[in-house]
Design an enzyme around this catalytic site. Structure first.
Site: not given
Length: 548
Positions: A50, A216
């Protein structure tokens, strides 16, 4: 052992110091800079999942998810988006300490974002069990302040702020289905001008539904009068990258797919950061899931066509790119060649920035010594818990598909059952250790399958070793073993070996298939344990840990 001066008596936690510029590290196992103006992907072959990054002048700073590992929120620096080094961490402890004093696999820091605003650096992240958190600092290498809760609540993850031109501040976030009972939606909040708390109720600005399920990891930007959310959809292994735009931060947003795997072998290319360089170029950093190795970081060119971003190689001109495996380096005034630290000689009195614990650091676990070693005291092993629940494991990410890591150490045991050695940790794990039995050491292989599901450890005794030295003092005498322990990793398989002279190595035990941890890649490092909780602790003095 080496004798070096100690300029810090002890560390409160791994990674508190900054690597001097003169000590640039060069990896022997992975260098993405091809030296001819080109680079190969991934630019970080390590589990920086991420990733998010920013440009501040001609400097680039990257952070990534760290979950339960401490220190957390790694800060990496680059001058060209290809050559990176670790310069610090933004999170030294997670709260509450009553919880994170023990391993909380998969909890903690999810999908952070780093931003620079009015001379200050901010990192926001979602803790799925506590809410939206942030830390701030005047310098990217720290010191960073204590975590603040921006929005309290359960299920909120993957948050990113935007300070608008008029001084208003907004924040977008995703939701964890495991906590909230729903996912695939993005919500927008208005925050106070200083970004410290919400001043509006949330609003759903995008629902991925079936078309873009598992939406997301959003990142929020403003460009050419449009508000932009760049985010992944479709899941970690098989997903794609979305771009969506609106005239208001609260939407409605129009979405397009701007990068997907296509005909490449790079699965799930998504979730990361758009970086606009000082020399006018657009680049996108994203991850690619490598199973046991974790989510590694790729760099792609990003261009604007018809008012929309296109990431990677849009060879058919449809506005959706595919990831490049190699490409020209970004324009830069820097000639620096550097890689994230791996080898540690333990000479400086500071633990290298590559190391993390499985829980909040406890000084009882150990500290650097004045004679150039890292001492790890035996931690208390609770019956039936195994190394999965050992907070004191000193671990680092796997930095390449193929590597050899060798540790020179002295294992010291005060009583039976105390042991130390090396470990490869994940939901399946394996360790090679020296354990005291009577007045000798057993060379022992420890295995565990499905540790995340209460899997039990098994043991295999491989050899009996005479101690290198035996204490003659009458009070709590110890026996000591000087030994070299080696981990060889190749294409998802690990094999251990040992040597008493660093010349002749003997294969030790069975090979082992790597398996990732909870939301992180497998890791390697050092272990030092004892059964029970009473008596004097033994320890491991690690002289060096070399990756090549």
């Amino acid at each position: 052992m080496k004798k070096k001066s100690l300029f810090l008596a002890l560390l409160l936690c791994a990674g508190m110091g900054q690597l001097p510029a003169s000590a640039q590290y060069h990896s022997k196992v992975w260098d993405p800079d091809l030296g001819n103006g080109m680079y190969k992907n991934p630019v970080l072959f390590a589990d920086y999942s991420d990733p998010d990054a920013i440009a501040v002048g001609e400097d680039y700073y990257l952070t990534a998810s760290s979950f339960n590992c401490i220190p957390g929120l790694p800060i990496l620096h680059s001058k060209d988006l290809v050559n990176w080094e670790i310069i610090g961490h933004a999170l030294n402890r997670q709260q509450p300490d009553s919880l994170f004093g023990k391993p909380q696999h998969g909890k903690g820091v999810w999908a952070p974002s780093i931003r620079y605003h009015k001379g200050e650096y901010f990192i926001y992240w979602g803790d799925p069990d506590q809410g939206i958190m942030r830390v701030s600092a005047r310098q990217p290498q720290g010191p960073w302040g204590q975590p603040e809760c921006v929005i309290a609540g359960k299920g909120m993850i993957d948050s990113c702020p935007l300070w608008d031109d008029d001084g208003h501040c907004y924040l977008v976030n995703g939701w964890a289905g495991s906590r909230a009972g729903f996912n695939s939606v993005l919500t927008m909040w208005e925050l106070s001008a200083d970004g410290s708390h919400a001043i509006s109720a949330p609003r759903i600005v995008y629902d991925g539904g079936q078309l873009n399920h598992t939406t997301e990891g959003p990142k929020l930007y403003k460009h050419n009068g449009w508000y932009w959310i760049l985010c992944p959809a479709g899941g970690v292994e098989h997903g794609w990258q979305l771009a969506m735009r609106a005239r208001s931060p609260f939407g409605p947003y129009e979405a397009r797919t701007v990068m997907r795997q296509g005909y490449t072998n790079i699965n799930g290319p998504h979730q990361g950061a758009w970086v606009h360089t000082a020399l006018g170029e657009g680049w996108f950093l994203h991850f690619n899931d490598r199973n046991a190795y974790g989510r590694v970081v790729y760099l792609q060119p990003m261009a604007w066509k018809g008012g929309w971003p296109v990431i990677g190689n849009d060879k058919d001109g449809d506005g959706c790119g595919e990831p490049y495996a190699t490409y020209r380096k970004p324009k830069s005034n820097s000639k620096t060649r550097v890689n994230p630290q791996e080898t540690d000689e333990f000479n400086t009195g500071e633990l290298g920035l590559q190391w993390q614990w499985q829980a909040n650091y406890n000084p009882l676990w150990g500290m650097p010594t004045a004679n150039g070693t890292m001492r790890l005291y035996n931690a208390d092993e609770q019956p039936g818990t195994g190394l999965w629940q050992a907070g004191n494991l000193l671990l680092q990410k796997l930095p390449a598909p193929t590597l050899t890591a060798t540790a020179k150490m002295r294992v010291t045991a005060k009583s039976d059952g105390q042991y130390g050695g090396v470990v490869v940790m994940g939901m399946n794990y394996q360790a090679l250790v020296c354990r005291r039995k009577g007045n000798k050491f057993e060379l022992l292989q420890i295995n565990c399958k499905d540790a995340d599901r209460q899997g039990k450890e098994t043991e295999k005794i491989l050899a009996t070793l005479e101690p290198t030295e035996v204490d003659t003092i009458p009070y709590s005498p110890a026996i000591h073993e000087d030994i070299y322990l080696r981990i060889r990793i190749d294409k998802g398989q690990a094999r251990f070996s040992y040597s008493l002279d660093n010349k002749h190595y003997h294969s030790a035990g069975d090979s082992f298939s790597l398996r990732k941890g909870k939301w992180i890649g497998a890791k390697m490092g050092l272990v030092s344990m004892r059964p029970g909780t009473t008596g004097n602790r033994g320890w491991v003095d690690a002289d060096w840990f070399r990756v090549e």
